[in-house]
Design an enzyme around this catalytic site. Structure first.
Site: not given
Ligand code: NOJ
Length: 565
Positions: A216, A264
């Site tokens: 993310d 790893e």
């Molecule tokens: C990207 C994620 O796909 C989204 O849904 C989220 O709100 C933001 N990152 C923050 O984590």
């Protein structure tokens, strides 16, 4: 009965060509009937994914979380949200998916956690200057009484990126940084304890058999430690080169460290563990993330954001292939996810995305304005026709691809959700001016003619499901050879069978300005027609898959065909 998917266990390069299906667990399938999807529900529906013909699944966050941002606010990285099930359910799911020949990716959320994470709670309790606070970005405010945020950074969901803490005595004290919702404090990656903790989280899940992680906001962990203002009149949301918090050079150390942990496991029976980075950056910047020894793949959001015209699509494809080739990484195509308007709706509007020139996106502020786009009328029949063609285009291109749950059914964005049902933090943070992303997160309709359409055995779905979806359930499409589902199944079956598809290269054929026409070796050709003049299918070619009528002998406007030549 469903036959197991083709096993790729011994192919160390599986990730270069894989088709990965995104599961948004809250909305995929509800086993226990509480109106929220769960891990047992995913297990129940694995045969759907096998029939579809994907190679892997990516499960969006399934961790304990107050769900202030749909689970991207994690309060425990080593467990499962009680609404979604238990660790034992997760283990059962991983094992079952593997038996079906499906690889499993899950979400890593390293930029921020939930304000309910015990380390953040400890930081609040420990007070200014403590080692606990150093795991996050706590700072004194500016102004005579610290009443102003430490700098001018903006949060992605609206408002300032800083929140002031109220002390136990009821008095305001320091501020903490949150690039997203106020309930998502940012980790301080300059503190080695944070890096160690994430190494350990990676190993925790790799040891349970996970094949990889979607990272993310992979472009956000490194911040300029001086926390300078962005610049007069420029917002950090633009992610411009040289800004103090996005896409900074020090990210490389973090990414390489994770790669070391994944490596790893390279010699393990299941082969390499992989990463896909989520970063909304232009192809030529984001490909830095997939240089040798860094991450494996990165979503190609240029293609997702690109408008539906032959010229822009061709530009974006050339740009993406060129920048990925330069670093030896495969492209990762993606048409949709849980953060973007569903393809069928997006492509049914007068504005379908951003224009792309040979050097990249051509700025157009209006096209960034979600509420403006939302207000444009949608021609869903047109949108669906284009979405079918787009699927054939995406899956014919060199590299891997992601399919967002429900796109294989041609679902549309639910733009008319009642306002009191909206859950995206954007809605509140914008003072009820930006509706946010709930419209693409509505639960999946599986069967039957009324809500919850087989999503669960009963119960009120956590977001209301529109009546019109009775015509779009899996059951309704199952035996209809002209359905979206039938098209996706035929396309993915052909993609598995056809040696020309997946990783590799393409050669454009001369096709005029409104048609994309390319070949891949051996013996594959794809034609996509964006213009009003039908393109005849050459007589010596055999139709493999057609997004329109396979017996028409033509490719009409907004149709695509795969040919054997
Ligand atoms: C990207 C994620 O796909 C989204 O849904 C989220 O709100 C933001 N990152 C923050 O984590």
């Amino acid at each position: 009965m469903t036959s197991p998917a083709k096993s790729q266990e011994r192919n160390p390069d599986w990730w270069r060509s894989a088709v990965v299906f995104q599961i948004y667990p809250r909305s995929f399938a509800d086993h226990n009937g509480d109106g929220t999807g769960d891990v047992r529900g995913i297990i129940d529906r694995l045969p759907h994914l096998v029939d579809l013909g994907v190679d892997a699944v990516w499960v969006s966050p399934w961790y304990p979380s107050p769900l202030a941002d749909g689970g991207y606010d994690v309060s425990d990285y080593r467990d499962i949200h009680p609404d979604f099930g238990t660790l034992a359910d997760a283990d059962a799911f991983i094992a079952r998916a593997h038996e079906f020949g499906l690889r499993v990716l899950i979400d890593l959320v390293p930029n921020h956690c939930s304000d309910e994470h015990p380390w953040f709670q400890a930081a609040l309790a420990a007070g200014p200057g403590s080692p606990e606070r150093d795991l996050f970005w706590f700072r004194d405010g500016r102004g005579d009484n610290g009443e102003l945020p430490p700098n001018d950074w903006q949060a992605m969901f609206g408002g300032p990126a800083w929140e002031r803490v109220i002390g136990a005595d009821g008095r305001p004290e320091q501020w903490y940084l949150h690039l997203f919702d106020v309930r998502q404090p940012d980790w301080n990656w300059a503190n080695p304890r944070v890096a160690d903790e994430f190494d350990d989280i990676l190993r925790f899940w790799f040891d349970r058999g996970i094949d990889g992680f979607r990272i993310d906001v992979a472009d956000s962990m490194a911040k300029d430690p001086e926390l300078p203002n962005v610049a007069d009149g420029v917002s950090n949301l633009s992610k411009h080169v040289g800004n103090p918090l996005w896409d900074r050079p020090d990210l490389e150390t973090i990414h390489r460290r994770w790669r070391g942990v994944a490596d790893e496991y390279a010699e393990s029976a299941r082969g390499p563990r992989v990463f896909v980075s989520e970063a909304y950056l232009p192809s030529d910047r984001v490909t830095n993330y997939v240089t040798q020894g860094r991450l494996h793949t990165t979503f190609n959001f240029d293609a997702l954001l690109c408008e539906w015209t032959a010229e822009s699509q061709r530009n974006v494809i050339d740009l993406s292939l060129r920048s990925h080739r330069a670093v030896g990484a495969p492209c990762t195509w993606v048409l949709a996810n849980h953060d973007n308007v569903r393809v069928a709706t997006r492509y049914g509007k007068a504005i379908t995305g951003m224009p792309y020139g040979p050097d990249g996106v051509e700025p157009d502020a209006r096209r960034h304005d979600d509420e403006y786009l939302r207000a444009l009328p949608t021609d869903l029949e047109l949108g669906r026709r284009r979405a079918r063609a787009a699927a054939l285009l995406e899956l014919a291109l060199p590299g891997g691809a992601y399919v967002y749950q429900g796109d294989e059914l041609g679902l549309d964005e639910v733009e008319d959700l009642p306002e009191d049902a909206l859950q995206d933090p954007t809605w509140e943070r914008s003072g009820h001016t930006v509706h946010g992303r709930d419209g693409c997160r509505v639960p999946i309709p599986w069967s039957g003619t009324e809500s919850p359409f087989g999503f669960g055995p009963g119960g009120e779905p956590w977001l209301p499901m529109p009546e019109r979806w009775a015509a779009h359930t899996v059951e309704a499409q199952e035996n209809d050879p002209t359905s979206f589902l039938a098209l996706y199944r035929a396309t993915l079956t052909e993609r598995r069978r056809n040696r020309a598809l997946g990783d590799g290269s393409l050669t454009w054929l001369d096709s005029g300005p409104e048609v994309l026409d390319f070949v891949r070796e051996p013996g594959f050709r794809c034609i996509v027609n964006f213009g009003p003049d039908a393109v005849p299918i050459p007589e010596d070619a055999a139709v493999l898959v057609h997004s329109g009528d396979p017996n028409s002998g033509r490719v009409e406007q907004d149709e695509a065909v795969w040919l054997s030549v």
